[in-house]
Scaffold this motif. Structure first.
Motif, PDB file in Angstrom:
ATOM      1  N   GLY A  56       1.330   2.297  -3.406  1.00 43.02           N
ATOM      2  CA  GLY A  56       0.119   2.452  -4.207  1.00 43.02           C
ATOM      3  C   GLY A  56      -0.575   1.163  -4.572  1.00 43.02           C
ATOM      4  O   GLY A  56      -1.585   1.179  -5.266  1.00 43.02           O
ATOM      5  N   GLN A  80       0.791  -1.222   0.000  1.00 42.11           N
ATOM      6  CA  GLN A  80       0.000   0.000   0.000  1.00 42.11           C
ATOM      7  C   GLN A  80       0.834   1.287   0.000  1.00 42.11           C
ATOM      8  O   GLN A  80       0.445   2.250  -0.656  1.00 42.11           O
ATOM      9  N   SER A 138     -12.155  -4.031 -14.059  1.00 36.61           N
ATOM     10  CA  SER A 138     -11.748  -2.826 -13.339  1.00 36.61           C
ATOM     11  C   SER A 138     -11.010  -3.238 -12.071  1.00 36.61           C
ATOM     12  O   SER A 138     -11.148  -4.369 -11.599  1.00 36.61           O
ATOM     13  N   VAL A 139     -10.215  -2.319 -11.554  1.00 38.76           N
ATOM     14  CA  VAL A 139      -9.471  -2.598 -10.332  1.00 38.76           C
ATOM     15  C   VAL A 139     -10.476  -2.675  -9.184  1.00 38.76           C
ATOM     16  O   VAL A 139     -11.255  -1.742  -8.977  1.00 38.76           O
ATOM     17  N   LEU A 182      -0.041  -0.203 -11.734  1.00 41.77           N
ATOM     18  CA  LEU A 182      -0.600   0.095 -13.053  1.00 41.77           C
ATOM     19  C   LEU A 182      -0.227   1.499 -13.505  1.00 41.77           C
ATOM     20  O   LEU A 182       0.055   1.732 -14.686  1.00 41.77           O
ATOM     21  N   GLN A 183      -0.192   2.440 -12.574  1.00 44.47           N
ATOM     22  CA  GLN A 183       0.198   3.814 -12.895  1.00 44.47           C
ATOM     23  C   GLN A 183       1.652   3.860 -13.386  1.00 44.47           C
ATOM     24  O   GLN A 183       1.987   4.638 -14.282  1.00 44.47           O
ATOM     25  N   VAL A 198      -6.283  -5.592 -17.199  1.00 44.62           N
ATOM     26  CA  VAL A 198      -7.420  -5.269 -16.342  1.00 44.62           C
ATOM     27  C   VAL A 198      -8.726  -5.492 -17.089  1.00 44.62           C
ATOM     28  O   VAL A 198      -9.700  -5.975 -16.525  1.00 44.62           O
ATOM     29  N   SER A 210      -3.508  -1.885 -19.166  1.00 46.96           N
ATOM     30  CA  SER A 210      -4.971  -1.776 -19.214  1.00 46.96           C
ATOM     31  C   SER A 210      -5.606  -3.023 -19.815  1.00 46.96           C
ATOM     32  O   SER A 210      -6.707  -3.411 -19.427  1.00 46.96           O
ATOM     33  N   GLN A 246     -10.460  -2.251  -2.213  1.00 48.77           N
ATOM     34  CA  GLN A 246      -9.419  -2.824  -1.357  1.00 48.77           C
ATOM     35  C   GLN A 246      -9.860  -4.129  -0.701  1.00 48.77           C
ATOM     36  O   GLN A 246      -9.070  -5.057  -0.584  1.00 48.77           O
ATOM     37  N   THR A 261      -8.672  -8.807 -11.512  1.00 45.49           N
ATOM     38  CA  THR A 261      -9.586  -7.810 -12.081  1.00 45.49           C
ATOM     39  C   THR A 261     -10.596  -8.481 -13.016  1.00 45.49           C
ATOM     40  O   THR A 261     -10.740  -8.071 -14.170  1.00 45.49           O
ATOM     41  N   GLN A 306      -3.067  -0.270  -7.988  1.00 43.37           N
ATOM     42  CA  GLN A 306      -3.277   0.978  -8.732  1.00 43.37           C
ATOM     43  C   GLN A 306      -1.947   1.684  -9.000  1.00 43.37           C
ATOM     44  O   GLN A 306      -1.710   2.191 -10.097  1.00 43.37           O
TER      45      GLN A 306
END
Length: 140
Positions: free
Chosen positions: A42, A39, A120-121, A48-49, A64, A61, A124, A116, A45
């Motif tokens: 991140g 965490q 979509s992600v 992926l960023q 996902v 993408s 939590q 996923t 997410q």
């Protein structure tokens, strides 16, 4: 229970698809779980960023989305994670860095895809359930 079964089906084959012996496959899988569950960085997410920032957002993408997963090369994995991180993983597992990059290029898309399933992600809570299922699969 559907997420757990999906993870088992997609990842349960030991060295399946990664070209690595089962113990190395499972160790890399455990590494991926650690990256996704971290965490402070991140989590999923954030990971992926990182792909998006390196110009590989379309590939990440696809993992996902509910469509076909686009492949990623070991060199692309290294460009996103960085050679330092790849080397760190390689040293901790007693593997060559090129084998780590190659293994991650096979395992990471599968894990993200299985976490996923709706395209979509997940929140939590659901992500935590999926990661717990993977850890249970690994006997961790």
């Amino acid at each position: 229970m559907g997420l757990f079964n999906s993870i088992l089906k997609g990842l349960g084959g030991g060295g399946s698809g990664s070209g690595l012996p089962a113990e190395h496959h499972n160790a890399l899988l455990d590494t991926v779980v650690g990256m996704i569950s971290n965490q402070p960085s991140g989590g999923l997410q954030g990971l992926l960023q990182s792909f998006t920032q390196k110009g590989l957002g379309d590939i990440a993408s696809s993992w996902v989305s509910t469509g076909k997963n686009l492949p990623i090369s070991p060199a692309q994995i290294q460009s996103v994670l960085g050679s330092g991180k790849i080397q760190e993983i390689a040293q901790s597992l007693g593997l060559d860095a090129s084998k780590v990059s190659a293994g991650l290029s096979q395992i990471l898309p599968q894990v993200v895809d299985k976490l996923t399933p709706q395209g979509s992600v997940p929140g939590q809570d659901m992500l935590g359930e999926g990661l717990a299922s993977i850890k249970k699969l690994l006997g961790a």
